[in-house]
Scaffold this active site. Structure first.
Site: not given
Length: 191
Positions: A130-132
């Site tokens: 997840i790109c967060l």
């Protein structure tokens, strides 16, 4: 000293004893444990236990702790998630894997989607990463598992189109298994 049979006894196992050594501001304690006549230092993640109870008793909407996942280890959790009503993911079921290091909460947890159904989303790679930003450089010890869950629900709920990130194929082929080892480039606040 001789034992009843005339043999000197080997080192005996002592009962488990804990001695509090130091308390940290986050609620964790460092203790010494004695089992064989020598002390071994261990961490007792009190903050993690508190967050586990909070997630069990008052989970964010659409989230439930998978109780089986924490039976053997408090440092690895699976959270079952259902897509929010009125969104592209309504009724879909996902699983989030949380892994905590001994430095939690000063170090962010490793969080990724796992299982057979990985959401198709512009910030979620097909391997579950997840790109967060709050999972890496914007992490703060003031954040919690619940705040991470809410951020992920919000991220999915605001999505306008189901699609993978443009570099999905390359990233999945070349990335480390641990998403925290990726140097993310946060350039898109929209979906």
């Amino acid at each position: 000293m001789l034992s009843p049979r005339g043999v000197t006894p080997a080192r005996q196992l002592l009962p488990l004893r804990l001695w509090p050594r130091r308390s940290w501001g986050d609620g964790s304690i460092m203790a010494s444990m004695q089992t064989t006549g020598r002390r071994v230092e261990v961490w007792f993640p009190k903050r993690l236990q508190k967050e586990l109870l909070a997630l069990q008793n008052d989970p964010p909407p659409g989230m439930t702790l998978n109780e089986k996942s924490v039976q053997n280890s408090i440092t690895q959790w699976i959270v079952d998630m259902e897509g929010a009503p009125g969104t592209l993911y309504e009724g879909e079921k996902f699983q989030l894997l949380f892994k905590f290091s001994s430095r939690y909460p000063f170090d962010s947890p490793q969080v990724m989607f796992t299982g057979e159904n990985i959401p198709v989303h512009p910030h979620v790679y097909s391997n579950g990463h997840i790109c967060l930003s709050i999972l890496t450089e914007d992490w703060s010890p003031a954040l919690s598992v619940q705040s991470v869950c809410l951020s992920i629900i919000s991220m999915l709920s605001s999505c306008k189109e189901k699609r993978r990130p443009p570099d999905n194929s390359f990233y999945v082929r070349t990335c480390n298994k641990n998403p925290k080892k990726t140097k993310w480039w946060y350039h898109d606040d929209t979906c």
